[in-house]
Design a protein around this motif. Sequence first.
Motif, short mmCIF file in Angstrom:
data_model
loop_
_atom_site.label_atom_id
_atom_site.label_comp_id
_atom_site.label_asym_id
_atom_site.label_seq_id
_atom_site.Cartn_x
_atom_site.Cartn_y
_atom_site.Cartn_z
N ILE A 198 -25.93 -12.15 -12.93
CA ILE A 198 -25.06 -12.09 -11.74
C ILE A 198 -24.14 -13.29 -11.69
N LEU A 199 -24.68 -14.48 -12.01
CA LEU A 199 -23.84 -15.69 -12.02
C LEU A 199 -22.76 -15.59 -13.09
N ALA A 200 -23.13 -15.01 -14.24
CA ALA A 200 -22.15 -14.85 -15.32
C ALA A 200 -21.03 -13.89 -14.91
N VAL A 201 -21.39 -12.81 -14.22
CA VAL A 201 -20.39 -11.86 -13.74
C VAL A 201 -19.46 -12.56 -12.73
N ALA A 202 -20.06 -13.32 -11.81
CA ALA A 202 -19.26 -14.04 -10.82
C ALA A 202 -18.30 -15.02 -11.50
N GLY A 203 -18.82 -15.73 -12.52
CA GLY A 203 -17.97 -16.67 -13.24
C GLY A 203 -16.83 -15.98 -13.98
N ALA A 204 -17.14 -14.83 -14.60
CA ALA A 204 -16.11 -14.08 -15.32
C ALA A 204 -15.04 -13.56 -14.38
N LEU A 205 -15.47 -13.03 -13.23
CA LEU A 205 -14.50 -12.52 -12.25
C LEU A 205 -13.62 -13.65 -11.69
N TYR A 206 -14.25 -14.79 -11.46
CA TYR A 206 -13.46 -15.94 -10.97
C TYR A 206 -12.45 -16.38 -12.05
N GLY A 207 -12.88 -16.32 -13.32
CA GLY A 207 -11.97 -16.69 -14.41
C GLY A 207 -10.76 -15.77 -14.47
N LEU A 208 -10.99 -14.46 -14.29
CA LEU A 208 -9.88 -13.51 -14.28
C LEU A 208 -8.94 -13.79 -13.10
N ALA A 210 -8.57 -16.68 -11.42
CA ALA A 210 -7.87 -17.95 -11.61
C ALA A 210 -6.73 -17.82 -12.62
N SER A 211 -6.98 -17.04 -13.69
CA SER A 211 -5.94 -16.84 -14.70
C SER A 211 -4.75 -16.10 -14.11
N ARG A 212 -5.03 -15.10 -13.27
CA ARG A 212 -3.94 -14.34 -12.65
C ARG A 212 -3.13 -15.23 -11.71
N GLN A 213 -3.83 -16.03 -10.91
CA GLN A 213 -3.13 -16.92 -9.97
C GLN A 213 -2.30 -17.95 -10.70
N ASN A 214 -2.81 -18.45 -11.82
CA ASN A 214 -2.08 -19.45 -12.60
C ASN A 214 -0.80 -18.85 -13.17
N LYS A 215 -0.87 -17.60 -13.65
CA LYS A 215 0.33 -16.93 -14.16
C LYS A 215 1.35 -16.71 -13.06
N LEU A 216 0.88 -16.32 -11.88
CA LEU A 216 1.79 -16.09 -10.76
C LEU A 216 2.49 -17.37 -10.34
N HIS A 218 3.31 -19.82 -12.17
CA HIS A 218 4.30 -20.24 -13.15
C HIS A 218 5.32 -19.14 -13.47
N GLY A 219 5.29 -18.06 -12.70
CA GLY A 219 6.30 -17.02 -12.84
C GLY A 219 6.12 -16.09 -14.01
N PHE A 220 4.91 -16.01 -14.58
CA PHE A 220 4.67 -15.10 -15.71
C PHE A 220 4.32 -13.71 -15.20
N THR A 221 4.57 -12.72 -16.06
CA THR A 221 4.21 -11.35 -15.74
C THR A 221 2.69 -11.18 -15.76
N VAL A 222 2.15 -10.48 -14.78
CA VAL A 222 0.70 -10.27 -14.71
C VAL A 222 0.38 -8.78 -14.86
N LYS A 223 -0.85 -8.49 -15.18
CA LYS A 223 -1.28 -7.10 -15.31
C LYS A 223 -1.31 -6.44 -13.93
N PRO A 224 -1.09 -5.13 -13.86
CA PRO A 224 -1.26 -4.43 -12.58
C PRO A 224 -2.71 -4.54 -12.11
N MET A 225 -2.91 -4.40 -10.79
CA MET A 225 -4.24 -4.60 -10.22
C MET A 225 -5.26 -3.61 -10.79
N TRP A 226 -4.83 -2.38 -11.08
CA TRP A 226 -5.79 -1.42 -11.61
C TRP A 226 -6.28 -1.86 -12.99
#
Length: 432
Positions: A198-208, A210-216, A218-226
């Motif tokens: 469960i902790l690993a899943v939480a960490g992985a989801l947080y990583g996704l 954080a990566s999306r927020q970092n791209k936003l 800096h103005g990079f294109t992000v994947k659609p929410m789906w």
Amino acid sequence: MSQSDASDLAPGKKRSLIHTLELDLRLLGMIGAFVVLCIGFDLATGGRFLTPRNIFNLTIQTVSVAIMATGMVFVIVTRHIDLSVGALLATCSAVMAMTQTQFLPNVLGLGFDHWATPWVTIAIGLSVGTLVGAFHGYLIGYLAIPAFIVTLGGLLVWRNVGWYLTSGKTIGPLDATFMKFGGINGTLGATGSWIVGILAVAGALYGLYASRQNKLRHGFTVKPMWAEGVLASIISVAILGFAAILNAYQVPTRKLERLFEARGEVMPEGFTQAYGIPISVLLLIFITIAMTILARRTRLGRYIFATGGNPDAAELSGINTRLLTVKIFALVGALCAISAVVASARLGNHSNDIGTLDELRVIAAAVIGGTALAGGVGTIYGAILGALIMQSLQSGMAMVGVDAPLQNIVVGAVLVLAVLIDIIYRKRTGEA
């Protein structure tokens, strides 16, 4: 940018599901090959290959080589090679075995029942591995002796240093706490495994996230929410599924009865207990995360890949490539020591043949995992998957009843085929 990348960005062109999810095609290919391999061996063994017990054994057998393979990625990326990792593992194993069975009891009065014994032993082993690795790096970086020669000499030297330290004897048994790092003697159990999952899943989801927020930012294109949701679901199912499979492997009833008898108790009727995730696998996960962060998020990692891409340009830009070589080989030496802990703890003793041919398995794991022998390209997760493919191939052939010589022939052929496929892939994608 390659022609294929440019075409993917062409206006009005529909992106495939793989490109939308931003998945690594090489990684998908390796995962596909691994799945086909597992299904094939499961059919050939009558359903015995994909049982929880065999998957558990497969994971603990992979850990030692996989840990060293993470360091071998850095070595190969910088256009070097290390043929001494198996021999260095043997020397570190011999040092740690003699430390806990001879030095600590006779000199410091610390026996197997003392809490400090395993930790002092591991600290000494890590020191030896790091110093030997740094010495190799010094010879390569500052004295300009080719890495092939230095580590080939190291293969011969350290294999026999380990032999002399133990006078050719098998040393054991080892400390009980130390042996928990080997696999079956140290597991988290069902509850601990679910908590880690469960902790690993939480960490992985947080990583996704954080990566999306970092791209936003800096103005990079992000994947659609789906697409983010699909990727998060795949990762979550994979992590929790792995925990569930290992929890399905139950401790044998007779072993549980002996444990209760040792405590002077009677085992309750119908009592069961799962092994869960081995501590050695948890150690590999931590090392994988740390090495990935080192490769992607630190100055040292950027220097390593810059040097591998163009050593002359890296040196002209101010990177101390000689000191960098020392650091890389010192890191590999430390990883060899950690692998020695895992390997000797799994066996319950130190034997003279420990780590034999591991140097070839480690190099093969890194190369099969996509690390380019020309330098500059490689991933930590690829090396882990490469090690798992190698171990699955060997274990599956052993279960089918393939003779040892033929097993080595197949592994050698697979290694050459993997390099050929990698060369073809790089030419087609413009990475060559």
